[in-house]
Design a protein around this motif. Structure first.
Motif, PDB file in Angstrom:
ATOM      1  N   GLY A   5       0.880  -1.084  -0.001  1.00  0.00           N
ATOM      2  CA  GLY A   5       0.010   0.048   0.015  1.00  0.00           C
ATOM      3  C   GLY A   5       0.902   1.214  -0.052  1.00  0.00           C
ATOM      4  N   VAL A   6       0.318   2.626   0.141  1.00  0.00           N
ATOM      5  CA  VAL A   6       0.946   3.558   0.072  1.00  0.00           C
ATOM      6  C   VAL A   6       1.707   3.720   1.379  1.00  0.00           C
ATOM      7  CG1 VAL A   6       0.669   6.095   0.113  1.00  0.00           C
ATOM      8  CG2 VAL A   6      -0.945   4.865  -1.527  1.00  0.00           C
ATOM      9  N   PRO A   7       1.463   3.385   2.389  1.00  0.00           N
ATOM     10  CA  PRO A   7       2.219   3.593   3.801  1.00  0.00           C
ATOM     11  C   PRO A   7       3.768   2.739   3.566  1.00  0.00           C
ATOM     12  CG  PRO A   7      -0.096   3.452   4.201  1.00  0.00           C
ATOM     13  CD  PRO A   7      -0.115   3.111   2.788  1.00  0.00           C
ATOM     14  N   ASN A   8       3.272   1.531   3.017  1.00  0.00           N
ATOM     15  CA  ASN A   8       4.442   0.705   3.083  1.00  0.00           C
ATOM     16  C   ASN A   8       5.379   1.205   2.045  1.00  0.00           C
ATOM     17  OD1 ASN A   8       3.632  -1.006   5.003  1.00  0.00           O
ATOM     18  ND2 ASN A   8       2.711  -2.365   3.437  1.00  0.00           N
ATOM     19  N   PHE A   9       4.772   1.825   0.953  1.00  0.00           N
ATOM     20  CA  PHE A   9       5.886   2.402  -0.341  1.00  0.00           C
ATOM     21  C   PHE A   9       6.445   3.588   0.213  1.00  0.00           C
ATOM     22  CE2 PHE A   9       6.075   5.331  -3.717  1.00  0.00           C
ATOM     23  CZ  PHE A   9       7.220   4.952  -4.562  1.00  0.00           C
ATOM     24  N   ILE A  10       6.064   4.298   0.895  1.00  0.00           N
ATOM     25  CA  ILE A  10       6.484   5.618   1.664  1.00  0.00           C
ATOM     26  C   ILE A  10       7.441   5.242   2.550  1.00  0.00           C
ATOM     27  CG2 ILE A  10       6.101   7.648   3.062  1.00  0.00           C
ATOM     28  CD1 ILE A  10       3.334   7.848   1.458  1.00  0.00           C
ATOM     29  N   ARG A  11       7.339   4.316   3.334  1.00  0.00           N
ATOM     30  CA  ARG A  11       8.448   3.818   4.325  1.00  0.00           C
ATOM     31  C   ARG A  11       9.502   3.325   3.668  1.00  0.00           C
ATOM     32  NH1 ARG A  11       6.544  -0.974   7.825  1.00  0.00           N
ATOM     33  NH2 ARG A  11       7.634  -1.966   6.311  1.00  0.00           N
ATOM     34  N   THR A  12       9.431   2.484   2.732  1.00  0.00           N
ATOM     35  CA  THR A  12      10.464   1.739   1.827  1.00  0.00           C
ATOM     36  C   THR A  12      11.395   2.972   1.001  1.00  0.00           C
ATOM     37  OG1 THR A  12       9.181  -0.160   1.267  1.00  0.00           O
ATOM     38  CG2 THR A  12      11.202   0.263  -0.028  1.00  0.00           C
ATOM     39  N   LEU A  13      10.568   3.774   0.336  1.00  0.00           N
ATOM     40  CA  LEU A  13      11.432   4.961  -0.165  1.00  0.00           C
ATOM     41  C   LEU A  13      12.276   5.982   0.876  1.00  0.00           C
ATOM     42  CD1 LEU A  13      11.538   6.068  -2.898  1.00  0.00           C
ATOM     43  CD2 LEU A  13       9.524   7.526  -2.275  1.00  0.00           C
ATOM     44  N   ALA A  14      11.620   6.143   2.055  1.00  0.00           N
ATOM     45  CA  ALA A  14      12.311   6.604   2.990  1.00  0.00           C
ATOM     46  C   ALA A  14      13.529   5.997   3.662  1.00  0.00           C
ATOM     47  CB  ALA A  14      11.263   6.790   4.381  1.00  0.00           C
ATOM     48  N   ILE A  15      13.415   4.800   3.601  1.00  0.00           N
ATOM     49  CA  ILE A  15      14.622   4.089   4.021  1.00  0.00           C
ATOM     50  C   ILE A  15      15.551   3.943   2.994  1.00  0.00           C
ATOM     51  CG2 ILE A  15      15.104   1.593   4.496  1.00  0.00           C
ATOM     52  CD1 ILE A  15      12.815   1.084   5.790  1.00  0.00           C
ATOM     53  N   ILE A  16      15.298   3.832   1.634  1.00  0.00           N
ATOM     54  CA  ILE A  16      16.170   3.980   0.647  1.00  0.00           C
ATOM     55  C   ILE A  16      16.936   5.360   0.623  1.00  0.00           C
ATOM     56  CG2 ILE A  16      16.672   3.866  -1.816  1.00  0.00           C
ATOM     57  CD1 ILE A  16      14.277   1.708  -1.941  1.00  0.00           C
ATOM     58  N   ILE A  17      16.259   6.202   0.719  1.00  0.00           N
ATOM     59  CA  ILE A  17      16.683   7.741   0.968  1.00  0.00           C
ATOM     60  C   ILE A  17      17.656   7.950   2.056  1.00  0.00           C
ATOM     61  CG2 ILE A  17      16.255  10.160   1.095  1.00  0.00           C
ATOM     62  CD1 ILE A  17      13.757   9.567  -0.759  1.00  0.00           C
TER      63      ILE A  17
END
Length: 85
Positions: A5-17
């Motif tokens: 979902g969107v929250p999981n995607f945002i969390r993954t993106l934040a971890i990568i950044i």
């Protein structure tokens, strides 16, 4: 089971950044040390090669008489062919 979902995607993106910026910061601190280490190893290697080259030049006698080399090799007889009509 979690769905993507969107929250999981945002969390993954934040971890990568976050990982990217941590890596960038760590390289900024460690790069000068690593470059110095590589430069020192290269300098030691070049010194070692230079010393070996100097030893090779010193070990060969300078008054060595040169043996004249043969200019031409003998490969066989020369045969001149003519065309026959």
């Amino acid at each position: 089971m979690d769905t993507a979902g969107v929250p999981n995607f945002i969390r993954t993106l934040a971890i990568i950044i976050l990982c990217y910026y941590l890596f960038k910061f760590a390289m900024r601190l460690l790069a000068p040390y690593l470059i110095q280490k590589v430069a020192k190893k290269a300098e030691e290697h070049i010194k070692k090669q230079f010393e070996q080259q100097q030893q090779n030049h010193q070990s060969t006698p300078e008054n060595k008489e040169e043996i004249p080399k043969k200019d031409k090799k003998v490969v066989g007889d020369y045969i001149d062919y003519e065309e026959v009509d």
